[in-house]
Design a protein around this motif. Structure first.
Motif, short mmCIF file in Angstrom:
data_model
loop_
_atom_site.label_atom_id
_atom_site.label_comp_id
_atom_site.label_asym_id
_atom_site.label_seq_id
_atom_site.Cartn_x
_atom_site.Cartn_y
_atom_site.Cartn_z
N ARG A 61 -2.77 7.42 -12.59
CA ARG A 61 -1.36 7.54 -12.91
C ARG A 61 -0.52 6.65 -11.99
N ARG A 80 5.65 -7.68 -12.66
CA ARG A 80 6.89 -8.35 -12.28
C ARG A 80 6.60 -9.50 -11.31
N PRO A 93 3.44 -1.91 -13.14
CA PRO A 93 4.75 -2.47 -13.46
C PRO A 93 5.26 -3.44 -12.40
N GLN A 94 5.02 -3.10 -11.13
CA GLN A 94 5.47 -4.00 -10.07
C GLN A 94 4.61 -5.27 -10.02
N SER A 118 1.88 3.87 -13.60
CA SER A 118 3.33 4.07 -13.54
C SER A 118 4.00 3.30 -12.42
N ILE A 119 3.27 3.05 -11.34
CA ILE A 119 3.91 2.49 -10.15
C ILE A 119 3.41 1.09 -9.82
N GLU A 169 0.65 5.09 -1.75
CA GLU A 169 0.68 6.30 -0.92
C GLU A 169 1.82 7.22 -1.34
N ALA A 170 2.99 6.63 -1.61
CA ALA A 170 4.12 7.46 -2.03
C ALA A 170 3.80 8.16 -3.34
N ALA A 171 3.21 7.40 -4.28
CA ALA A 171 2.89 7.98 -5.58
C ALA A 171 1.85 9.10 -5.43
N LYS A 210 0.83 -1.21 0.00
CA LYS A 210 0.00 0.00 0.00
C LYS A 210 0.86 1.25 0.00
N GLY A 211 2.02 1.17 0.63
CA GLY A 211 2.92 2.32 0.71
C GLY A 211 3.36 2.83 -0.66
N GLN A 212 3.38 1.95 -1.66
CA GLN A 212 3.76 2.37 -3.00
C GLN A 212 2.73 3.35 -3.57
#
Lengths: 276, 279
Positions: free
Chosen positions: B189, B201, B197-198, B193-194, B178-180, B174-176
């Motif tokens: 977005r 993977r 892609p992860q 973008s965030i 939140e950072a974005a 979830k932090g990803q």
């Protein structure tokens, strides 16, 4: 109506960087913030201290609306972020945020972590984003790490990249949510040094922290929270060195005494007990 | 475990000593029996089988030679082409379904769930029949063969891939997001973008498995009326089987599938190992 709005906005612009009025936040039945009033002036460094569960992080997260307040009003740089019609993405651009767990984007290199948000959010072109990105990496002393992925960086380096990432957006103010709590003790110093130099340059900063020495040396004002309310606030020498409230005194005794007694410094039991 | 030198362990109320076997003895006996059974089966098969007949049926060198190079240049190439068409369409549709499944708008979620449950529940064969024969008959339109294959393989593959991708998206911390968001990115977005892609993977190994399954499912194309240049491995093998009355082309077609699927399987294990290391 618009005239009133305009004048109030101008008033805010000449006023505080952050203005919080009667802020409440509940998670279900649990009230975490029970009526917070406070403000941060431009150029001011405010440290928020208090035991875990006191609502410090929630307060910080309400400022950029990562948490939606239950009631109350928050202004940031003249914008009311609690207004349902506000363009929150635009407001957030001006607010840099640094997380306890860094939250770097693991699929991007250090430099790409800085350039992607600039390009996608601010619309800067590739060359300019890279130039600014390199400048901010140099700013935190990590010029040689620009091509490295976060997984290959130490915690302290990751946190400095995270600070650089926020700085690359040219924020008007910075929020720090326990930026050193996830770090090994020997890595804390580098991060605090970067934050200290930011403060010296006049950056407006709201910092939730357990680092009492940092708060004492760098903060213009210290806010002590407990049980979802601000118990007392004032200059660090007043709040930390001669607190007036019993709750503040007992918290500080638990945090500071192990160090004062030379029992191995912070992290013995007082500080750990205060960490979430 | 027990060495001869180790102190004798006191056996409580022991069973008569003569009857009891040590653990090591028992293991040896069990293993010996297994080898003996295997040896008997191999001997019976070797003696009973008509090796000349088997060789003629499966390993006819002349027939084998006649399959080349077309089995590679046409059939193998077409199998790969059909698979990639189906996978590409399926991945795009699967991503869309995964996002719908995670949508805050309930009707999108319902639609995605209904789609996924339907296409996971019906045989791929049925979808091929519906698209290959049903649609042209019912609507009086003739779809291009490649489009038919892409749709049929993709529609089924998308249902499986959607669930995989959804799990991948939920696995991104979830932090990803939140950072974005704290950097001023919009929800969409941040997703593009965030998070995605992860997520991709993370789900690369199971998606590669899906590619292997699609490679095999592409054999269902043999149902459709294909021109010679559109033959893929299964159809090609079956045609050659009819001409030569020999199983050899089928065996070679099977080996050709392995040429695709075994390296992919190896890739999956390596990807899994590297994901495990990265965490």
């Amino acid at each position: 109506m618009s005239g009133v709005e305009k004048s109030s906005r101008e008033d805010k612009e000449h006023g505080a960087a952050i203005e919080v009025r009667d802020l409440h936040k509940s998670f279900g039945a649990l009230e975490v913030l029970s009526g917070i009033d406070f403000s941060v002036a431009y150029g001011e460094v405010v440290c928020v201290i208090g035991p875990s569960g006191s609502g410090k992080s929630t307060l910080l997260r309400c400022v950029n609306l990562l948490e939606e307040p239950t009631s109350g009003t928050v202004w940031v740089a003249g914008d009311e972020v609690t207004d349902p019609d506000v363009d929150i993405d635009r407001v957030r651009r001006g607010i840099g945020m640094v997380f306890q767990s860094f939250n770097l984007f693991p699929h991007l290199t250090a430099l790409e972590n800085l350039t992607l948000p600039q390009r996608r959010v601010l619309g800067r072109d590739k060359a300019e984003a890279a130039r600014i990105g390199r400048d901010r990496l140099a700013r935190v002393g990590l010029t040689d790490k620009e091509a490295v992925y976060p997984a290959k960086l130490s915690g302290g380096q990751q946190q400095r990249v995270a600070i650089a990432r926020a700085l690359a957006m040219d924020p008007q103010l910075m929020l720090f949510d326990e930026p050193t709590s996830a770090l090994d003790p020997e890595l804390v110093g580098d991060v605090l040094a970067v934050m200290r130099s930011l403060a010296d340059e006049g950056m407006t900063m709201l910092v939730v922290t357990h680092e009492m020495s940092f708060a004492r040396e760098v903060a213009d004002r210290v806010v002590f929270m407990d049980g979802g309310v601000i118990v007392e606030e004032g200059p660090p020498e007043q709040v930390i060195d001669s607190p007036t409230h019993a709750r503040t005194r007992s918290f500080l005794a638990r945090v500071l005494d192990p160090a004062a007694a030379g029992l191995g410094g912070p992290g013995e039991d007082g500080t750990d007990g205060a960490r979430p | 475990m027990s060495t001869p030198k180790s102190a004798p362990t006191p056996t409580p109320k022991s069973a008569p000593k003569s009857k009891s076997m040590s653990r090591r003895q028992r293991t040896r006996v069990v293993r010996g029996v297994q080898y003996a059974v295997l040896l008997v089966v191999v001997l019976v098969v070797a003696l009973a089988a008509d090796w000349g007949e088997i060789r003629r049926a499966f390993f006819d060198v002349e027939v084998a030679k006649a399959q080349f190079p077309e089995i590679i240049t046409t059939a193998l190439v077409n199998t790969v082409l059909y698979t990639l068409l189906g996978f590409g369409f399926g991945l795009a549709l699967g991503l869309l379904l995964a996002l719908m499944r995670l949508s805050k708008v309930p009707p999108y979620r319902w639609l995605a769930v209904a789609y996924i449950e339907f296409f996971r529940g019906v045989p791929a064969l049925l979808v091929f029949i519906a698209l290959g024969f049903g649609v042209p008959l019912a609507f009086q339109v003739s779809l291009n063969q490649y489009v038919t294959v892409m749709l049929a393989l993709g529609l089924v593959g998308a249902a499986y891939m959607a669930e995989t991708i959804r799990a991948g998206i939920l696995a991104v911390p979830k932090g990803q997001t939140e950072a974005a968001r704290s950097l001023g990115m919009s929800q969409g977005r941040a997703m593009v973008s965030i998070v995605i892609p992860q997520a991709l993977r993370i789900v690369l190994p199971p998606l590669t498995n899906e590619l292997i399954l699609l490679t095999k499912d592409s054999s269902l194309v043999y149902l459709l009326g294909l021109s010679l240049s559109q033959y893929e491995l299964a159809k090609f093998g079956r045609d050659a089987l009819n001409q030569n009355r020999s199983l050899t082309p089928i065996l070679i077609a099977g080996l050709c599938y392995l040429v695709i699927t075994l390296p992919l399987g190896h890739l999956v294990r390596r990807l899994e190992a590297s994901t495990a290391r990265a965490r």
